[in-house]
Enzyme design. Sequence first.
Site, short mmCIF file in Angstrom:
data_model
loop_
_atom_site.label_atom_id
_atom_site.label_comp_id
_atom_site.label_asym_id
_atom_site.label_seq_id
_atom_site.Cartn_x
_atom_site.Cartn_y
_atom_site.Cartn_z
N TYR A 33 -55.29 -5.71 109.03
CA TYR A 33 -54.80 -4.06 108.88
C TYR A 33 -55.89 -3.36 109.28
O TYR A 33 -56.78 -3.72 109.77
CB TYR A 33 -54.51 -4.00 107.33
CG TYR A 33 -55.78 -4.05 106.13
CD1 TYR A 33 -56.53 -5.10 106.29
CD2 TYR A 33 -56.12 -2.94 105.86
CE1 TYR A 33 -57.62 -5.12 105.46
CE2 TYR A 33 -57.36 -2.63 105.15
CZ TYR A 33 -58.26 -3.94 104.95
OH TYR A 33 -59.23 -3.92 104.25
N ARG A 52 -60.06 -1.88 117.31
CA ARG A 52 -60.56 -2.73 115.91
C ARG A 52 -59.40 -3.86 115.65
O ARG A 52 -59.56 -4.87 115.55
CB ARG A 52 -61.20 -2.20 114.78
CG ARG A 52 -61.93 -3.26 113.90
CD ARG A 52 -62.57 -2.74 112.76
NE ARG A 52 -61.73 -1.83 112.17
CZ ARG A 52 -62.26 -1.01 110.93
NH1 ARG A 52 -63.51 -0.98 110.70
NH2 ARG A 52 -61.37 -0.30 110.36
N ARG A 100 -42.67 -22.17 105.17
CA ARG A 100 -44.36 -22.41 104.94
C ARG A 100 -44.85 -23.75 105.33
O ARG A 100 -44.36 -24.74 104.93
CB ARG A 100 -44.20 -22.30 103.39
CG ARG A 100 -45.66 -22.32 102.70
CD ARG A 100 -45.76 -22.07 101.26
NE ARG A 100 -47.08 -21.82 101.06
CZ ARG A 100 -48.10 -22.99 100.75
NH1 ARG A 100 -47.62 -24.27 101.36
NH2 ARG A 100 -49.17 -22.80 100.52
N HIS A 102 -49.22 -24.55 106.80
CA HIS A 102 -50.51 -24.07 107.14
C HIS A 102 -50.69 -23.65 108.64
O HIS A 102 -51.08 -22.70 108.77
CB HIS A 102 -51.80 -24.90 106.45
CG HIS A 102 -51.79 -24.79 105.10
ND1 HIS A 102 -50.61 -25.34 104.16
CD2 HIS A 102 -52.56 -24.42 104.29
CE1 HIS A 102 -51.29 -25.12 103.17
NE2 HIS A 102 -52.19 -24.31 102.98
N LYS A 149 -60.67 -7.90 109.95
CA LYS A 149 -60.23 -7.02 109.21
C LYS A 149 -58.69 -7.87 108.49
O LYS A 149 -57.70 -7.25 108.86
CB LYS A 149 -59.95 -5.57 109.48
CG LYS A 149 -59.74 -4.67 108.24
CD LYS A 149 -60.00 -3.31 108.86
CE LYS A 149 -59.85 -2.16 107.77
NZ LYS A 149 -60.39 -2.01 106.61
N GLU A 182 -72.21 -5.44 102.17
CA GLU A 182 -71.34 -4.44 102.33
C GLU A 182 -70.69 -4.15 100.99
O GLU A 182 -70.89 -4.88 100.00
CB GLU A 182 -70.51 -4.36 103.43
CG GLU A 182 -69.53 -5.45 103.18
CD GLU A 182 -68.71 -5.61 104.39
OE1 GLU A 182 -68.30 -4.62 104.97
OE2 GLU A 182 -68.10 -6.79 104.67
N LEU A 207 -67.85 -6.21 107.79
CA LEU A 207 -66.90 -5.37 108.69
C LEU A 207 -67.70 -4.31 109.30
O LEU A 207 -68.27 -3.51 108.94
CB LEU A 207 -65.86 -5.02 107.83
CG LEU A 207 -64.56 -4.12 108.72
CD1 LEU A 207 -63.96 -5.15 109.13
CD2 LEU A 207 -63.92 -3.39 107.87
N1 PLP Z 1 -66.29 -2.94 104.72
C1 PLP Z 1 -65.19 -3.45 104.16
C2 PLP Z 1 -65.14 -4.81 103.58
C3 PLP Z 1 -64.03 -2.72 104.34
O1 PLP Z 1 -62.83 -3.23 103.69
C4 PLP Z 1 -63.94 -1.41 104.89
C5 PLP Z 1 -62.90 -0.38 104.87
O2 PLP Z 1 -61.89 -0.79 104.58
C6 PLP Z 1 -65.17 -0.83 105.20
C7 PLP Z 1 -66.32 -1.65 105.45
C8 PLP Z 1 -65.52 0.41 106.06
O3 PLP Z 1 -64.83 0.43 107.26
P1 PLP Z 1 -64.04 1.61 107.88
O4 PLP Z 1 -65.31 2.63 108.03
O5 PLP Z 1 -63.55 1.27 109.12
O6 PLP Z 1 -63.12 2.40 106.88
#
Ligand code: PLP
Length: 285
Positions: A33, A52, A100, A102, A149, A182, A207
């Site tokens: 997403y 991304r 379904r 895997h 993501k 993070e 991320l």
């Molecule tokens: N880290 C995580 C785990 C996230 O889910 C997000 C955003 O959803 C971010 C960092 C920040 O990313 P962005 O600046 O692209 O929104």
Amino acid sequence: MSRIAYVNGRYVPMRDAKVHIEDRGFQFADGVYEVCEVRGGRLIDERRHIERLQRSLKEIRIRMPMSVAALGVVLREMIARNRIGYGIVYLQVNRGVARRDHAFPSVPVTPSVIATARSLNLARNEASAGKGIAIISVPDNRWGRVDIKTVGLLPNVLARQAAIDQGAREAWFVDEDGLITEGASTNAWIVTPSGALVTRQADQAILRGITRTVVLDAIKAQGLTVEERAFSLDEARGAREAFVTSASQIVLPVVRIDGHAIGDGKPGPVAMALRREFYRYAEVS
Ligand code: PLP
């Protein structure tokens, strides 16, 4: 006015926005997403978000469901149909619908594409930034590829809820070496006592936030010192400032970590300046 969603080629009222129960996004979190900020009815950093998305899709071997131009049309239709001035657009691509099992479907299926959009309250967000937020720390118990993501966000959900339960707004994940990776949905930053900005290097443990990338550009353009490296909870506690970045909040000052005041316990000047300056470095389309 009813909110409008996009589901597999159709714009439908939210109450009719449904996906198949054997959609692999639903059963395996087999999807990715993006969340893109909308300001003045325009997309912030669309190009970087779509790039991304393409990378995430490639990493988990889902084909791009439509052209970049067509995705741009969907995002803009969502803004227009939902009359978003300030808010966010959410876009999700799942592997598709299959019995379904895997393993990937043996006969390739059409990826599912859904999008939603909603308005955010600018005054409320500015007030939050003006006050700063409290965060807590939690062990990082996520999988090893959080640089993709994906919609598999259960550890992030539990971390955020733990923060809310303790009267905080965000949780910072701490790895096995005691280093912060993070936030549950944000990237983590500190300003050291000597004034350097520090955020973890973008490897597979975080991320690579789009907001993080643009903030790095802003920092470099202003000649400030930046260090892309891991930092510990102890270093964060002793920091002059701390803040988080994400597309929906841009730069949000952190004033408490696990109940301990950061700096003088108020939003720091570096974070607030970056919050103001951000749009000089972002792409608007
Ligand atoms: N880290 C995580 C785990 C996230 O889910 C997000 C955003 O959803 C971010 C960092 C920040 O990313 P962005 O600046 O692209 O929104």
